[in-house]
Design a protein around this motif. Structure first.
Motif, PDB file in Angstrom:
ATOM      1  N   ALA A 153     -24.294  23.475 -44.323  1.00 32.88           N
ATOM      2  CA  ALA A 153     -23.082  22.972 -45.223  1.00 32.88           C
ATOM      3  C   ALA A 153     -23.561  22.490 -46.624  1.00 32.88           C
ATOM      4  O   ALA A 153     -22.970  22.700 -47.629  1.00 32.88           O
ATOM      5  CB  ALA A 153     -22.471  21.917 -44.322  1.00 32.88           C
ATOM      6  N   HIS A 154     -24.760  21.835 -46.645  1.00 28.11           N
ATOM      7  CA  HIS A 154     -25.522  21.441 -47.827  1.00 28.11           C
ATOM      8  C   HIS A 154     -25.531  22.580 -48.873  1.00 28.11           C
ATOM      9  O   HIS A 154     -25.251  22.537 -50.130  1.00 28.11           O
ATOM     10  CB  HIS A 154     -26.821  20.762 -47.841  1.00 28.11           C
ATOM     11  CG  HIS A 154     -27.413  20.503 -48.890  1.00 28.11           C
ATOM     12  ND1 HIS A 154     -27.113  19.298 -49.613  1.00 28.11           N
ATOM     13  CD2 HIS A 154     -28.400  21.296 -49.630  1.00 28.11           C
ATOM     14  CE1 HIS A 154     -28.143  19.236 -50.714  1.00 28.11           C
ATOM     15  NE2 HIS A 154     -28.882  20.519 -50.763  1.00 28.11           N
ATOM     16  N   GLU A 155     -26.048  23.781 -48.412  1.00 25.12           N
ATOM     17  CA  GLU A 155     -26.167  24.940 -49.034  1.00 25.12           C
ATOM     18  C   GLU A 155     -24.969  25.475 -49.571  1.00 25.12           C
ATOM     19  O   GLU A 155     -24.935  26.218 -50.778  1.00 25.12           O
ATOM     20  CB  GLU A 155     -27.171  25.963 -48.442  1.00 25.12           C
ATOM     21  CG  GLU A 155     -28.792  25.484 -47.990  1.00 25.12           C
ATOM     22  CD  GLU A 155     -29.191  25.016 -49.064  1.00 25.12           C
ATOM     23  OE1 GLU A 155     -29.283  25.387 -50.125  1.00 25.12           O
ATOM     24  OE2 GLU A 155     -30.085  23.929 -49.143  1.00 25.12           O
ATOM     25  N   ILE A 156     -24.070  25.607 -48.718  1.00 26.20           N
ATOM     26  CA  ILE A 156     -22.521  26.237 -48.964  1.00 26.20           C
ATOM     27  C   ILE A 156     -22.268  25.343 -50.203  1.00 26.20           C
ATOM     28  O   ILE A 156     -21.451  25.674 -51.121  1.00 26.20           O
ATOM     29  CB  ILE A 156     -21.752  26.099 -47.967  1.00 26.20           C
ATOM     30  CG1 ILE A 156     -22.101  27.178 -46.991  1.00 26.20           C
ATOM     31  CG2 ILE A 156     -20.133  26.174 -48.373  1.00 26.20           C
ATOM     32  CD1 ILE A 156     -21.353  27.230 -45.595  1.00 26.20           C
ATOM     33  N   GLY A 157     -22.389  23.889 -50.227  1.00 21.07           N
ATOM     34  CA  GLY A 157     -22.199  22.938 -51.284  1.00 21.07           C
ATOM     35  C   GLY A 157     -22.613  23.373 -52.535  1.00 21.07           C
ATOM     36  O   GLY A 157     -21.928  23.110 -53.785  1.00 21.07           O
ATOM     37  N   HIS A 158     -23.747  23.916 -52.645  1.00 24.96           N
ATOM     38  CA  HIS A 158     -24.445  24.284 -53.938  1.00 24.96           C
ATOM     39  C   HIS A 158     -23.754  25.447 -54.442  1.00 24.96           C
ATOM     40  O   HIS A 158     -23.364  25.552 -55.608  1.00 24.96           O
ATOM     41  CB  HIS A 158     -25.771  25.090 -53.668  1.00 24.96           C
ATOM     42  CG  HIS A 158     -26.944  23.670 -53.914  1.00 24.96           C
ATOM     43  ND1 HIS A 158     -26.980  22.787 -54.691  1.00 24.96           N
ATOM     44  CD2 HIS A 158     -27.791  23.432 -52.749  1.00 24.96           C
ATOM     45  CE1 HIS A 158     -27.998  22.001 -54.269  1.00 24.96           C
ATOM     46  NE2 HIS A 158     -28.657  22.395 -53.351  1.00 24.96           N
ATOM     47  N   ILE A 159     -23.331  26.455 -53.465  1.00 23.02           N
ATOM     48  CA  ILE A 159     -22.412  27.557 -53.880  1.00 23.02           C
ATOM     49  C   ILE A 159     -21.049  27.198 -54.439  1.00 23.02           C
ATOM     50  O   ILE A 159     -20.554  27.708 -55.614  1.00 23.02           O
ATOM     51  CB  ILE A 159     -22.278  28.733 -52.696  1.00 23.02           C
ATOM     52  CG1 ILE A 159     -23.774  29.294 -52.464  1.00 23.02           C
ATOM     53  CG2 ILE A 159     -21.525  29.798 -53.240  1.00 23.02           C
ATOM     54  CD1 ILE A 159     -23.898  30.168 -51.392  1.00 23.02           C
ATOM     55  N   PRO A 200     -35.031  24.459 -59.392  1.00 23.08           N
ATOM     56  CA  PRO A 200     -35.106  23.106 -60.070  1.00 23.08           C
ATOM     57  C   PRO A 200     -33.921  22.297 -59.874  1.00 23.08           C
ATOM     58  O   PRO A 200     -33.182  22.195 -60.891  1.00 23.08           O
ATOM     59  CB  PRO A 200     -35.537  23.399 -61.196  1.00 23.08           C
ATOM     60  CG  PRO A 200     -34.720  24.843 -61.859  1.00 23.08           C
ATOM     61  CD  PRO A 200     -34.345  25.411 -60.405  1.00 23.08           C
ATOM     62  N   ASN A 201     -33.377  22.113 -58.525  1.00 19.71           N
ATOM     63  CA  ASN A 201     -32.411  21.274 -58.328  1.00 19.71           C
ATOM     64  C   ASN A 201     -32.462  19.855 -59.000  1.00 19.71           C
ATOM     65  O   ASN A 201     -33.326  19.168 -58.890  1.00 19.71           O
ATOM     66  CB  ASN A 201     -32.312  20.695 -56.608  1.00 19.71           C
ATOM     67  CG  ASN A 201     -31.839  22.265 -56.063  1.00 19.71           C
ATOM     68  OD1 ASN A 201     -30.712  22.615 -56.277  1.00 19.71           O
ATOM     69  ND2 ASN A 201     -32.793  22.666 -55.276  1.00 19.71           N
ATOM     70  N   SER A 202     -31.278  19.300 -59.652  1.00 22.44           N
ATOM     71  CA  SER A 202     -31.177  18.140 -60.410  1.00 22.44           C
ATOM     72  C   SER A 202     -30.762  17.379 -59.288  1.00 22.44           C
ATOM     73  O   SER A 202     -30.074  17.597 -58.375  1.00 22.44           O
ATOM     74  CB  SER A 202     -30.204  18.318 -61.468  1.00 22.44           C
ATOM     75  OG  SER A 202     -28.737  18.299 -60.974  1.00 22.44           O
ATOM     76  N   ASP A 205     -26.930  17.648 -58.806  1.00 24.42           N
ATOM     77  CA  ASP A 205     -26.558  18.891 -58.068  1.00 24.42           C
ATOM     78  C   ASP A 205     -26.705  18.291 -56.419  1.00 24.42           C
ATOM     79  O   ASP A 205     -25.954  18.847 -55.507  1.00 24.42           O
ATOM     80  CB  ASP A 205     -27.635  19.912 -58.231  1.00 24.42           C
ATOM     81  CG  ASP A 205     -26.951  20.575 -59.400  1.00 24.42           C
ATOM     82  OD1 ASP A 205     -26.400  20.335 -60.100  1.00 24.42           O
ATOM     83  OD2 ASP A 205     -27.927  21.324 -59.840  1.00 24.42           O
ATOM     84  N   GLU A 206     -27.639  17.832 -56.152  1.00 26.40           N
ATOM     85  CA  GLU A 206     -28.215  17.464 -54.744  1.00 26.40           C
ATOM     86  C   GLU A 206     -27.084  16.519 -54.155  1.00 26.40           C
ATOM     87  O   GLU A 206     -26.563  16.795 -52.935  1.00 26.40           O
ATOM     88  CB  GLU A 206     -29.597  16.890 -54.682  1.00 26.40           C
ATOM     89  CG  GLU A 206     -30.803  17.847 -54.777  1.00 26.40           C
ATOM     90  CD  GLU A 206     -30.379  19.011 -54.074  1.00 26.40           C
ATOM     91  OE1 GLU A 206     -30.017  19.108 -52.853  1.00 26.40           O
ATOM     92  OE2 GLU A 206     -30.782  20.108 -54.540  1.00 26.40           O
ATOM     93  N   LEU A 207     -26.819  15.532 -54.975  1.00 24.75           N
ATOM     94  CA  LEU A 207     -26.027  14.463 -54.596  1.00 24.75           C
ATOM     95  C   LEU A 207     -24.329  15.127 -54.243  1.00 24.75           C
ATOM     96  O   LEU A 207     -23.591  15.017 -53.151  1.00 24.75           O
ATOM     97  CB  LEU A 207     -25.575  13.283 -55.523  1.00 24.75           C
ATOM     98  CG  LEU A 207     -26.983  12.632 -55.618  1.00 24.75           C
ATOM     99  CD1 LEU A 207     -26.870  11.531 -56.534  1.00 24.75           C
ATOM    100  CD2 LEU A 207     -27.095  11.913 -54.255  1.00 24.75           C
ATOM    101  N   THR A 247     -38.387  20.145 -53.113  1.00 22.38           N
ATOM    102  CA  THR A 247     -37.426  21.022 -54.093  1.00 22.38           C
ATOM    103  C   THR A 247     -36.179  20.336 -54.180  1.00 22.38           C
ATOM    104  O   THR A 247     -35.123  20.597 -54.835  1.00 22.38           O
ATOM    105  CB  THR A 247     -37.099  22.521 -53.555  1.00 22.38           C
ATOM    106  OG1 THR A 247     -36.603  22.468 -52.419  1.00 22.38           O
ATOM    107  CG2 THR A 247     -38.438  23.330 -53.651  1.00 22.38           C
ATOM    108  N   HIS A 248     -35.858  19.263 -53.327  1.00 24.98           N
ATOM    109  CA  HIS A 248     -34.440  18.652 -53.340  1.00 24.98           C
ATOM    110  C   HIS A 248     -34.798  17.158 -53.581  1.00 24.98           C
ATOM    111  O   HIS A 248     -35.319  16.345 -52.445  1.00 24.98           O
ATOM    112  CB  HIS A 248     -33.710  18.838 -51.871  1.00 24.98           C
ATOM    113  CG  HIS A 248     -33.352  20.287 -51.616  1.00 24.98           C
ATOM    114  ND1 HIS A 248     -33.994  20.943 -51.498  1.00 24.98           N
ATOM    115  CD2 HIS A 248     -31.882  20.189 -51.428  1.00 24.98           C
ATOM    116  CE1 HIS A 248     -33.066  22.115 -51.296  1.00 24.98           C
ATOM    117  NE2 HIS A 248     -32.109  21.921 -51.220  1.00 24.98           N
ATOM    118  N   PRO A 249     -34.969  16.579 -54.778  1.00 24.12           N
ATOM    119  CA  PRO A 249     -35.523  15.362 -55.163  1.00 24.12           C
ATOM    120  C   PRO A 249     -34.637  14.255 -54.742  1.00 24.12           C
ATOM    121  O   PRO A 249     -33.535  14.373 -54.348  1.00 24.12           O
ATOM    122  CB  PRO A 249     -35.739  15.154 -56.630  1.00 24.12           C
ATOM    123  CG  PRO A 249     -34.680  16.512 -57.220  1.00 24.12           C
ATOM    124  CD  PRO A 249     -34.198  17.345 -56.005  1.00 24.12           C
TER     125      PRO A 249
HETATM  126 ZN    ZN Z   1     -29.946  21.248 -52.198  1.00 27.78          ZN
END
Ligand code: ZN
Length: 286
Positions: A153-159, A200-202, A205-207, A247-249
């Motif tokens: 679900a998190h990865e779908i969130g990036h898309i 380079p996830n910001s 982006d992660e939140l 990779t996910h700070p």
């Molecule tokens: Zn992520």
């Protein structure tokens, strides 16, 4: 310029003043551009085209995004950057979880592809156009289906947030890769591959991906607590930092934001917390 001067005198002698006027304009335009140094002229044009191209990349259609995602995928596999795990049962299991989540996402119209990567490191990533990748190492590290679903679900969130597209636009601009005719497809795919491998996830982006993923997880019927328990487990485990955290700070910030967003009374309400059922599904990985 000699040609123009001769033409001017010819038309002047022919006593057609309107033609003289027209030629004056042509000459003036010729003089103006002819006097620019070639290098300066090129930079100036490049700058204009650059503006146009940035606009194109920010307003890319779903169809173009899907094509780009598929080409990046092809490059990742053919260039042996990733190796897909070939067990059809495991792939079908992940795909079934992914498609359920995707249909409840904010971009349900995309054709999503969920693939298992044969890699023991605990990682997952997404590119664009619905392409999501989950490492076998992450599937083993998850204790139950809801924890695995929380990462999907998190990865779908990036898309949904179009994060990789925005990174691509920024990278192309920073490296001056936008030519006079725009960012060509081949360069876009190359940048896409590079970003997939070293994303380079910001922090923002992660939140955002966490919050989009959490809402999606709940809509799909999974217990939301799984998103927090999986992240906490990775953070607390000894040894080297799991790839997905490096990779996910800002892991502690992410956990805090999730805890604030989850209602404690319903945190463990939902599907996917049965650990034994999950072990059965992934037994070929164990
Ligand atoms: Zn992520």
């Amino acid at each position: 310029m000699l040609v123009f001067t001769k033409l001017l005198s010819f038309f002047w002698c022919s006593r057609k003043p309107w033609l003289y006027g027209l030629l004056s304009v042509v000459t003036a335009v010729f003089l103006c551009f002819g006097s620019l140094k070639p290098g300066y002229s090129f930079d100036w044009q490049d700058l204009i085209y650059r503006g146009v191209q940035i606009l194109q990349l920010s307003t890319i259609s779903d169809e173009q995004e899907v094509t780009l995602g598929q080409q990046i995928n092809q490059q990742l596999i053919e260039g042996e950057q990733i190796k897909l795990y070939s067990n059809p049962r495991i792939n079908a299991y992940l795909n079934q979880i992914g498609q359920r989540l995707a249909s409840n996402s904010d971009r349900p119209e995309l054709p999503y592809t969920f693939q298992v990567v044969d890699d023991k490191s605990i990682n997952a990533f997404a590119t664009m156009g619905g392409m999501v990748y989950i490492h076998t190492g992450l599937m083993v590290a998850a204790d139950n289906e809801a924890e695995l679903a929380s990462v999907v679900a998190h990865e779908i969130g990036h898309i949904v947030g179009r994060h990789a597209l925005e990174h691509m636009r920024q990278r192309a601009l920073a490296e001056g890769l936008l030519s006079a005719t725009g960012l060509d497809q081949e360069t876009a795919v190359q940048i896409g591959v590079e970003l997939a491998l070293h994303l380079p996830n910001s922090r923002d982006d992660e939140l955002e991906a966490d919050q989009l993923g959490l809402a999606n997880l709940i809509r799909t019927g999974y217990a939301p607590v799984a998103m927090v328990t999986f992240m906490e487990k990775l953070q607390q485990q000894g040894g080297a930092t799991p790839t997905i955290l490096s990779t996910h700070p800002a892991t502690s910030d992410r956990i805090l934001a999730l805890q604030q967003a989850i209602d404690p009374d319903t945190a463990d309400v939902g599907e996917g917390l049965n650990s034994q059922a999950y072990q059965k599904f992934i037994r070929s990985l164990l």
